[in-house]
Design a protein around this motif. Sequence first.
Motif, short mmCIF file in Angstrom:
data_model
loop_
_atom_site.label_atom_id
_atom_site.label_comp_id
_atom_site.label_asym_id
_atom_site.label_seq_id
_atom_site.Cartn_x
_atom_site.Cartn_y
_atom_site.Cartn_z
N GLY A 143 -6.89 -43.15 -3.98
CA GLY A 143 -8.11 -43.01 -4.66
C GLY A 143 -9.23 -42.54 -3.65
O GLY A 143 -10.25 -42.11 -4.17
N ASP A 144 -9.19 -42.65 -2.33
CA ASP A 144 -9.94 -42.27 -1.43
C ASP A 144 -10.30 -40.39 -1.51
O ASP A 144 -9.18 -39.87 -2.00
N LYS A 145 -11.29 -39.99 -1.06
CA LYS A 145 -11.47 -38.63 -0.79
C LYS A 145 -10.66 -38.13 0.28
O LYS A 145 -10.38 -36.98 0.45
N TRP A 146 -10.16 -39.12 1.12
CA TRP A 146 -9.35 -38.57 2.31
C TRP A 146 -7.81 -38.27 2.03
O TRP A 146 -7.36 -39.08 1.27
N PRO A 147 -7.15 -37.41 2.73
CA PRO A 147 -5.74 -37.38 2.58
C PRO A 147 -4.95 -38.46 3.03
O PRO A 147 -5.51 -39.33 4.08
N ASN A 148 -3.85 -38.63 2.52
CA ASN A 148 -3.20 -39.92 3.15
C ASN A 148 -2.33 -39.95 4.11
O ASN A 148 -1.04 -39.91 4.54
N ILE A 149 -3.33 -39.93 5.46
CA ILE A 149 -2.81 -40.07 6.81
C ILE A 149 -2.50 -41.52 7.07
O ILE A 149 -3.11 -42.44 6.86
N ALA B 258 -9.32 -33.46 8.93
CA ALA B 258 -9.12 -32.07 8.95
C ALA B 258 -7.83 -31.46 9.60
O ALA B 258 -7.41 -30.59 9.32
N CYS B 259 -7.20 -32.48 10.79
CA CYS B 259 -6.02 -31.89 11.50
C CYS B 259 -4.82 -32.54 10.66
O CYS B 259 -3.79 -32.17 10.81
N GLY B 260 -5.08 -33.28 9.65
CA GLY B 260 -3.86 -33.76 9.04
C GLY B 260 -3.20 -34.98 9.74
O GLY B 260 -1.92 -34.90 9.54
N LYS B 261 -3.73 -35.52 11.09
CA LYS B 261 -3.08 -36.59 11.86
C LYS B 261 -3.72 -37.65 11.85
O LYS B 261 -5.10 -37.45 11.84
N ALA B 262 -2.85 -38.66 12.10
CA ALA B 262 -3.46 -39.96 12.40
C ALA B 262 -4.43 -39.97 13.76
O ALA B 262 -5.55 -40.71 13.94
N ILE B 263 -3.75 -39.31 14.75
CA ILE B 263 -4.48 -39.03 15.99
C ILE B 263 -4.15 -37.37 16.47
O ILE B 263 -3.09 -37.27 16.68
#
Length: 401
Positions: free
Chosen positions: A125-131, A95-100
């Motif tokens: 291929g995951d549903k998550w953004p590439n963080i 949601a934050c678009g950040k690793a931490i």
Amino acid sequence: MELNHLEMIEAAKNHFGKIIEEQLARIERMKANAEFVDYENKDKIVIGIVGGDGIGPFITSEAEKVLAFLLKEDVEKGRIVFKNIDGLTIENRAACGKAIPDDVLAELKACDVILKGPTTTPREGDKWPNIESANVAMRRELDLFANVRPVSVPEKGIDWTFYRENTEGGYAVGSKGIHVNDDLAIDFTVATQEGSDRIIRAAFDYAKKSGKNKVTVVTKANVIKTTDGKFLDTAKAIAKEYPEVEMDDWYIDIMTAKLVDEKRRSQFKVMVLPNLYGDILTDEAAEFQGGVGTAGSANIGKRYAMFEAIHGSAPRMVDEGRGQYADPCSIIRAAGMLLEHIGYGDEAKKLQMALDICGTYEKKLTITGRDTGATGAQYAQYLMDTLSREDLAEAYASYQK
């Protein structure tokens, strides 16, 4: 409109230039951070508890119980304080678009040491953004340069301690590679003099202090001549300062084979490696003592330290309603390393004895990952009951015979 070749090259040069600027600034920060924390003289030690993702909250809560049990007196006195940090879930990071996320990083920096559950790293291929990996980001942000992983299997003559460089190599800028065009993708590996020096020196210091007196340097310097070459050359220079410590060096490909060589493997003691090779070799090594689910890991810096399980977050177990059956032994072993790091060596030794008694010798409870075995909570209670035994040391000694 498509870029022509000259424009592509110029864009790649600009991108690479920014990476070099970042790394030069990082080197200056490393040079400025010279001293390790003296925990013995601290009035209060804050232990951050980070559940992470998937099975992470399940197993981390059990490790926290064991730590609180062993540190009960100092918890009551206020010298030990537990701080729960919940914001390092994949949902929050995505949601934050950040690793931490920034607020989580501030909470982490308010701690002295951190006990961390596994975190999910998105892949294609995951549903998550590439963080970026939360582990990689935490090691960088807290400058946790030494990943220390012990592996001990006495009956096989195995007593290894791995010192994996944690902030450089192929992982340093792992999310900042370049797709120059559809035909060309380039990633980067990083080696600095300061970064190589401090991890290699830490390995030699440990070899000397522990009496193991041997360091094996693992690279691929015959092919990766610049960065791996710097690492190996640095090790050879530092070895001259430790005449009592034997040094040898191996290439990573043959080293993976020699760990399974029964005649050779008992000769290895302390191994120091660049980041990627350390990741590969320590996972292989963990298989000798029961797999990555049994192994703990320390990530040491001069100001902060983080201790974790080395396995993944196993989201499928949670999706199938089996999270409570996850094995907490890996992160409890990491908790033992945390105890030793902050000056509670006797408590760490007791915990290691209890883990060996419960997991290797008595085996009154078995964890299967399903309802055919014990829950993590039941196993943690078994450990604490064992820790309460007045004859713990005597019982352990009897099993060693």
